[in-house]
Scaffold this motif. Structure first.
Motif, PDB file in Angstrom:
ATOM      1  N   PRO A   1      65.836  61.796  22.761  1.00  0.00           N
ATOM      2  CA  PRO A   1      65.621  62.008  24.191  1.00  0.00           C
ATOM      3  C   PRO A   1      66.047  60.784  25.004  1.00  0.00           C
ATOM      4  O   PRO A   1      65.734  59.653  24.639  1.00  0.00           O
ATOM      5  CB  PRO A   1      64.114  62.245  24.292  1.00  0.00           C
ATOM      6  N   THR A   2      66.779  61.037  26.067  1.00  0.00           N
ATOM      7  CA  THR A   2      67.330  59.969  26.895  1.00  0.00           C
ATOM      8  C   THR A   2      67.127  60.312  28.368  1.00  0.00           C
ATOM      9  O   THR A   2      67.473  61.404  28.815  1.00  0.00           O
ATOM     10  CB  THR A   2      68.842  59.794  26.600  1.00  0.00           C
ATOM     11  N   ARG A   3      66.589  59.360  29.094  1.00  0.00           N
ATOM     12  CA  ARG A   3      66.394  59.542  30.537  1.00  0.00           C
ATOM     13  C   ARG A   3      67.679  59.181  31.281  1.00  0.00           C
ATOM     14  O   ARG A   3      68.434  58.327  30.847  1.00  0.00           O
ATOM     15  CB  ARG A   3      65.250  58.667  31.036  1.00  0.00           C
ATOM     16  N   PHE A   4      67.885  59.846  32.405  1.00  0.00           N
ATOM     17  CA  PHE A   4      69.013  59.525  33.279  1.00  0.00           C
ATOM     18  C   PHE A   4      68.576  59.850  34.700  1.00  0.00           C
ATOM     19  O   PHE A   4      67.537  60.457  34.923  1.00  0.00           O
ATOM     20  CB  PHE A   4      70.283  60.294  32.871  1.00  0.00           C
ATOM     21  N   THR A   5      69.349  59.422  35.668  1.00  0.00           N
ATOM     22  CA  THR A   5      69.039  59.732  37.065  1.00  0.00           C
ATOM     23  C   THR A   5      70.249  60.393  37.714  1.00  0.00           C
ATOM     24  O   THR A   5      71.383  60.192  37.281  1.00  0.00           O
ATOM     25  CB  THR A   5      68.659  58.469  37.871  1.00  0.00           C
ATOM     26  N   VAL A   6      69.960  61.184  38.722  1.00  0.00           N
ATOM     27  CA  VAL A   6      71.013  61.779  39.526  1.00  0.00           C
ATOM     28  C   VAL A   6      70.750  61.431  40.983  1.00  0.00           C
ATOM     29  O   VAL A   6      69.604  61.234  41.387  1.00  0.00           O
ATOM     30  CB  VAL A   6      71.108  63.315  39.341  1.00  0.00           C
ATOM     31  N   THR A   7      71.806  61.372  41.754  1.00  0.00           N
ATOM     32  CA  THR A   7      71.677  61.096  43.180  1.00  0.00           C
ATOM     33  C   THR A   7      71.213  62.379  43.880  1.00  0.00           C
ATOM     34  O   THR A   7      71.359  63.480  43.330  1.00  0.00           O
ATOM     35  CB  THR A   7      73.021  60.653  43.777  1.00  0.00           C
TER      36      THR A   7
END
Length: 171
Positions: free
Chosen positions: A72-78
């Motif tokens: 599991p890997t976190r990421f962000t979106v604008t």
């Protein structure tokens, strides 16, 4: 000897519990849908994963097979990426709280086997989820835009490198 066996058993149980814990996203503070997109396995080395994006821009990707990330890997979106993601899927969204299936023998005439299935789920608060299940082997012309929207999701959310197919066995 018994003490050692019990110690090994206890350690195994504790570690197993840690491995089963599912990664979660924080509850969004902004109003809007949390969108879950899952790409299922195929007969071959298709990447299989699930990702979720909140209206706040938090994202979590959970790989299953043939991806470039090990867990599991976190990421962000604008905000713009979230709006684009939501808009790209809006025309395919079923009525609130319902499930729509597109697959062989249901509402699909031309069908190729061994292709991945996709699930898109919209959730908001305590409302029942809205869900679209699409077997991508459905080659009916009417679903071309849906296939194109699904294909664009990894690059739209800047996760394409994470879900890039790998040839490693099972990952």
């Amino acid at each position: 000897m018994v003490t050692k066996a019990l110690s090994i058993l206890a350690t195994t149980v504790l570690l197993g519990g840690c491995a089963m814990e599912q990664a979660e996203l924080e509850k969004p503070t902004l109003a809007g849908d949390t969108i879950r997109f899952s790409a299922g396995p195929c007969f071959g080395a298709c990447p299989s994963y699930s990702l979720r994006v909140t209206p706040d821009g938090s994202g979590l990707i959970e790989p299953q097979r043939f991806t470039a990330i090990p867990g599991p890997t976190r990421f962000t979106v604008t905000p713009a990426q979230y709006r684009r993601f939501r808009a790209a899927l809006a025309q395919f969204r079923p009525a609130q709280g319902t499930v729509r299936r597109i697959g062989q023998g249901e509402n699909c005439v031309r069908f190729a086997t061994d292709m991945p299935g996709y699930v898109i789920e919209w959730t908001r608060g305590e409302a029942p989820p809205t869900r679209l299940e699409f077997q991508s082997g459905c080659m009916d012309a009417g679903y071309g835009k849906l296939r194109a929207a699904i294909a664009s999701i990894p690059s739209m959310l800047d996760v394409a490198a994470m879900v890039k197919p790998t040839t490693a066995k099972g990952r």
